[in-house]
Scaffold this motif. Structure first.
Motif, PDB file in Angstrom:
ATOM      1  N   GLU A   7       0.833  -1.196   0.000  1.00  0.00           N
ATOM      2  CA  GLU A   7       0.000   0.000   0.000  1.00  0.00           C
ATOM      3  C   GLU A   7       0.865   1.242   0.000  1.00  0.00           C
ATOM      4  OE1 GLU A   7      -2.496  -0.686   3.433  1.00  0.00           O
ATOM      5  OE2 GLU A   7      -1.091   0.358   4.732  1.00  0.00           O
ATOM      6  N   ARG A  71     -10.357  -2.551  -4.832  1.00  0.00           N
ATOM      7  CA  ARG A  71     -11.381  -2.874  -3.814  1.00  0.00           C
ATOM      8  C   ARG A  71     -11.873  -4.303  -3.973  1.00  0.00           C
ATOM      9  NH1 ARG A  71     -15.918   1.484  -4.308  1.00  0.00           N
ATOM     10  NH2 ARG A  71     -16.831   0.239  -2.636  1.00  0.00           N
ATOM     11  N   LYS A 277      -7.291   3.149  -1.101  1.00  0.00           N
ATOM     12  CA  LYS A 277      -8.463   2.641  -0.382  1.00  0.00           C
ATOM     13  C   LYS A 277      -9.720   3.360  -0.845  1.00  0.00           C
ATOM     14  CE  LYS A 277      -6.320   0.766   3.687  1.00  0.00           C
ATOM     15  NZ  LYS A 277      -5.051   1.387   3.999  1.00  0.00           N
TER      16      LYS A 277
END
Lengths: 535, 44
Positions: A7, A71, A277
């Motif tokens: 991430e 997602r 995110k």
């Protein structure tokens, strides 16, 4: 699906990484040449139209598709396109999103090595010897010939195999250095490798550009040629030729420049955005990354390159330099300019180091999509995926270095993959987004967590204007160029074999997609985009 | 350099510089709690 959860560290880090991917040699070498050839300052009108109507909207669509795919647990273009395009056709077309950055890396890393090697040559020149062997006391024609000779020998343009023929060639040594650097940063991962490096490299690049810009804008003309002032040099770049706007070629060239400059349709943004995110902003982030690219392109590329060339070479010399293309302008003409510039070895060193930073922040983004794809398709570790992609990149890059005569292998990949397939991928993406995924859903998804609203008219642009433009561009290419390109590939064994190499990479990626699809289905993932995200 | 050359150059530069400054100002003024910690989670 990937075993290593990657991430981004910070919002600014993502923006700088995407900006770094976009800002490359084209900003400093291709853009000024395109502007000068298509109306000077008048070129900025189609250029900004293309930025606002094509570049930024398609970029937003890519960011949105990437985050949506993320997602769902996907990070590779084939998987994400399968979700957004709802099926196998889009999924296999998504392979192009892995192929483009990987294949472009084959030659881009070689060019990156040239930039670092030239910076090194200028650093050595600070201690006395003339950089690249160019004698500033000789006639300009002799200096240009020397510079061209150095570049030809440096890149092995005379003969295939000369770069790897047993003797140590400087450009190959620097290629090896930058190749290892790239692999190291990609292996380190998104936040610890790519993001960390770009967070340092982008501001450094801006500082280098400011130093060169400040220096160029304060240059005094040679008393022998008092008409070659900075203002006249800026005029060469910016004085408008309004008649150029009547030429459709200028509008296509402007759109092409925006397109390639912003890295849309390149397969990188979709991968980078997949690590964001749901509540992460992507509208403001996408706009900021685009504006950073424009700052480097218009603010630095548009002010430095041709202005400095004009001051030392005049209008005729600059026009001749522009006609030689980006490589000629960057690696043959500018060294002559630096040779005649006071403290040129310092400025040359800063300039080529800046080009190196621009190149490496782009090349880092090229391996990442392929590494992520292997991780995802095979469920393997990042280390193993990096090893496999490094092996493929090594083969491809050595191929480009071996077939160096007239840079034929490099040019073939650049034409077919780095130019043509980018437009094809962008068309696939924008059609999937606007017509399969749907504009209502697309805008809703884009506005999740957004700190900026996308103007309403962008819906119309993404759904109708962008696909129409891209399909027309592909149609015109097929009508005007495709036949000649195929004929040229048939006649030239290096071109033909390079295309076979690209074909083998496509087959490999298709097999991985097939394996990955089975794995993703077995794991219960929504491979065909039939369910809403669960997060 | 002609008058139109100056106008186009200044307008182009003003546009890209203003857009960039405005974007970064907005990005950097966002609430700090939205910023994530720097980490890579290697769970393999």
């Amino acid at each position: 699906m990937s075993q290593n959860k990657q991430e981004w560290g910070t919002r600014l880090g993502v923006i700088l990484a995407v900006s770094g991917s976009a800002v490359g040699l084209g900003n400093f070498l291709r853009f000024p040449g395109q502007a000068a050839q298509h109306g000077g300052g008048a070129f900025m009108i189609p250029y900004f139209c293309a930025l606002l109507l094509l570049g930024i909207p398609i970029g937003w669509a890519e960011w949105t598709m990437g985050r949506y795919g993320g997602r769902k647990g996907f990070h590779s273009a084939p998987a994400i396109m399968g979700v957004v395009g709802r099926g196998a056709v889009a999924r296999y077309l998504g392979i192009i999103g892995v192929l483009i950055p990987l294949a472009v890396y084959f030659y881009y890393v070689f060019i990156e090595g040239w930039c670092l090697a030239y910076a090194w040559e200028y650093a050595k020149a600070i201690f006395g010897t003339p950089a690249l062997g160019i004698d500033s006391q000789a006639a300009i024609e002799a200096q240009s010939a020397k510079s061209a000779e150095f570049f030809a020998s440096f890149t092995g343009r005379a003969q295939d195999g000369v770069m790897l023929g047993g003797t140590i060639v400087e450009s190959v040594v620097f290629w090896a250095i930058v190749f290892v650097l790239n692999v190291w940063f990609v292996f380190r991962g998104l936040s610890k490798g790519i993001e960390k490096f770009c967070t340092w490299a982008m501001p450094s690049m801006a500082v280098c550009a400011l130093i060169v810009l400040g220096y160029v804008l304060t240059l005094e003309p040679d008393p022998a040629t008092p008409e070659r002032t900075v203002t006249a040099g800026l005029g060469y770049m910016w004085n408008p030729d309004w008649n150029a706007l009547r030429d459709p070629g200028a509008w296509l060239a402007a759109a092409g420049q925006i397109f390639f400059s912003l890295s849309v349709g390149f397969g990188v943004i979709i991968n980078y955005a997949s690590y964001m995110k749901r509540k992460d902003d992507l509208v403001l982030s996408g706009l900021t990354a685009s504006s950073t690219n424009e700052l480097f392109e218009v603010g630095f590329g548009g002010m430095i390159t041709l202005t400095s060339a004009f001051i030392f070479l005049g209008a005729t010399g600059t026009a001749a330099a522009v006609a030689t293309g980006s490589f000629g302008l960057g690696f043959t003409t500018l060294p002559v300019v630096f040779a005649n510039m006071p403290a040129g070895q310092w400025i040359g060193m800063v300039w080529f180091f800046m080009l190196f930073l621009a190149a490496i922040t782009s090349s880092l983004s090229m391996l990442q999509p392929a590494v992520a794809f292997v991780e995802e398709a095979l469920g393997t570790s990042r280390a193993k995926a990096t090893g496999l992609i490094t092996g493929i990149a090594l083969i491809g890059s050595l191929w480009v270095i071996w077939f160096s005569k007239d840079l034929a292998a490099l040019a073939t990949i650049d034409d077919w993959v780095g130019t043509f397939l980018i437009v094809v991928l962008a068309a696939v993406q924008v059609i999937c987004f606007g017509w399969v995924f749907g504009m209502d859903r697309g805008m809703r998804e884009a506005h999740e967590g957004a700190h900026l609203r996308i103007p309403g008219f962008i819906r119309f642009v993404i759904k109708y204007i962008a696909p129409l433009y891209l399909l027309i561009a592909i149609g015109m290419f097929c009508k005007n160029n495709l036949g000649n390109w195929i004929e040229a590939a048939r006649a030239n064994p290096v071109q033909r074999n390079t295309l076979i190499l690209i074909g083998l990479v496509i087959v490999f990626l298709a097999v991985l997609t097939h394996i990955g699809t089975k794995r993703w289905r077995a794991a219960g993932l929504d491979v065909d985009g039939e369910r809403p995200p669960q997060d | 350099m002609t008058t139109f050359g100056w106008i186009l150059m200044i307008c182009s530069l003003s546009f890209v510089v203003s857009l960039t400054v405005w974007c970064y100002k907005r990005v950097l003024s966002l609430p700090p709690e939205e910023k994530k910690s720097v980490k890579d989670i290697h769970s393999a």
